[in-house]
Design a protein around this motif. Structure first.
Motif, PDB file in Angstrom:
ATOM      1  N   ARG A   1       0.841  -1.199   0.000  1.00  0.00           N
ATOM      2  CA  ARG A   1       0.000   0.000   0.000  1.00  0.00           C
ATOM      3  C   ARG A   1       0.878   1.253   0.000  1.00  0.00           C
ATOM      4  O   ARG A   1       1.970   1.252   0.588  1.00  0.00           O
ATOM      5  CB  ARG A   1      -0.923  -0.008   1.218  1.00  0.00           C
ATOM      6  N   PRO A   2       0.423   2.321  -0.610  1.00  0.00           N
ATOM      7  CA  PRO A   2       1.220   3.556  -0.651  1.00  0.00           C
ATOM      8  C   PRO A   2       1.686   4.024   0.725  1.00  0.00           C
ATOM      9  O   PRO A   2       2.807   4.510   0.866  1.00  0.00           O
ATOM     10  CB  PRO A   2       0.282   4.576  -1.293  1.00  0.00           C
ATOM     11  N   GLU A   3       0.858   3.859   1.739  1.00  0.00           N
ATOM     12  CA  GLU A   3       1.247   4.329   3.068  1.00  0.00           C
ATOM     13  C   GLU A   3       2.451   3.555   3.634  1.00  0.00           C
ATOM     14  O   GLU A   3       3.169   4.062   4.490  1.00  0.00           O
ATOM     15  CB  GLU A   3       0.072   4.310   4.050  1.00  0.00           C
ATOM     16  N   GLN A   4       2.686   2.334   3.137  1.00  0.00           N
ATOM     17  CA  GLN A   4       3.859   1.582   3.578  1.00  0.00           C
ATOM     18  C   GLN A   4       5.160   2.231   3.080  1.00  0.00           C
ATOM     19  O   GLN A   4       6.213   2.014   3.654  1.00  0.00           O
ATOM     20  CB  GLN A   4       3.783   0.129   3.093  1.00  0.00           C
TER      21      GLN A   4
ATOM     22  N   ALA B   1       5.329   5.624   2.611  1.00  0.00           N
ATOM     23  CA  ALA B   1       5.149   7.056   2.875  1.00  0.00           C
ATOM     24  C   ALA B   1       6.425   7.741   3.325  1.00  0.00           C
ATOM     25  O   ALA B   1       6.610   8.939   3.092  1.00  0.00           O
ATOM     26  CB  ALA B   1       4.038   7.262   3.903  1.00  0.00           C
ATOM     27  N   SER B   2       7.325   7.001   3.947  1.00  0.00           N
ATOM     28  CA  SER B   2       8.572   7.614   4.431  1.00  0.00           C
ATOM     29  C   SER B   2       9.579   7.861   3.305  1.00  0.00           C
ATOM     30  O   SER B   2      10.606   8.497   3.530  1.00  0.00           O
ATOM     31  CB  SER B   2       9.210   6.727   5.497  1.00  0.00           C
TER      32      SER B   2
ATOM     33  N   ASP C   1      10.212   9.768   0.066  1.00  0.00           N
ATOM     34  CA  ASP C   1       9.754  10.867  -0.783  1.00  0.00           C
ATOM     35  C   ASP C   1      10.537  10.828  -2.094  1.00  0.00           C
ATOM     36  O   ASP C   1      11.725  11.152  -2.117  1.00  0.00           O
ATOM     37  CB  ASP C   1       9.984  12.200  -0.079  1.00  0.00           C
TER      38      ASP C   1
END
Length: 181
Positions: free
Chosen positions: A112-115, A117-118, A120
């Protein structure tokens, strides 16, 4: 029968976890798989099977490898339709890039994209990545060996518990082709 590719992770690198391709072909054939072929020395095999699904086949192959070679090997199995879908869904202009500039990391499960997120991607421009279906596309203009983004994305803690194995674009294309011959 369905055509599959087995993607072995971390073999034949720096003299560690040696898996000769002739032995791999023989092992897969002995397991009852048909049409077994390998591509390169980096752990790519194609075969057909009338039983199992991707996950059960991966477990079966991983277990056989451990018994035969005496060490654990993570294996992902993907069918030909999936491999072609990965090619077709490439978010980067593959036809205008050198194959060494484009890589796909296959995952054991959907990330998932949130995995991520750190991470950039703007910090690594012009390098970039995009998530796909159980895959990550990496555009590394200077190649994988010089990619700072690839180093960050490969950190084990980033996607804890997810098996990941990468292939360059030439191999991605070849595996899609071999599973449709």
């Amino acid at each position: 029968m369905t055509m599959y590719a087995a993607l072995l992770r971390g073999i034949n690198v720096g003299g560690h976890k040696k898996v000769p391709m002739a032995e791999l072909r023989s092992l897969l054939s002995d397991m009852g798989f048909g049409g077994v072929r390998t591509h390169l020395q980096s752990g790519n095999a194609v075969f057909d099977s009338g039983h199992g699904d991707e996950d059960s086949l991966a477990t079966e192959i991983s277990t056989a490898l451990a018994e035969h070679f005496g060490f654990a090997v993570d294996v992902l199995v993907r069918d030909g339709d999936y491999l072609q879908a990965v090619v077709d869904a490439c978010p980067f202009p593959a036809d205008r890039l050198e194959p060494k500039q484009l890589h796909v990391t296959y995952f054991s499960e959907q990330v998932r994209p949130e995995q991520l997120a750190s991470v950039d991607p703007l910090e690594f421009a012009p390098e970039d990545y995009k998530l796909g279906d159980r895959a990550l596309y990496l555009h590394a203009p200077e190649g994988l060996g010089r990619s700072k983004l690839a180093v960050v994305l490969a950190r084990p803690a980033l996607l804890k518990g997810v098996i990941a194995t990468s292939r360059n674009w030439n191999t991605v294309l070849k595996l899609a082709e071999l599973t449709h011959d």
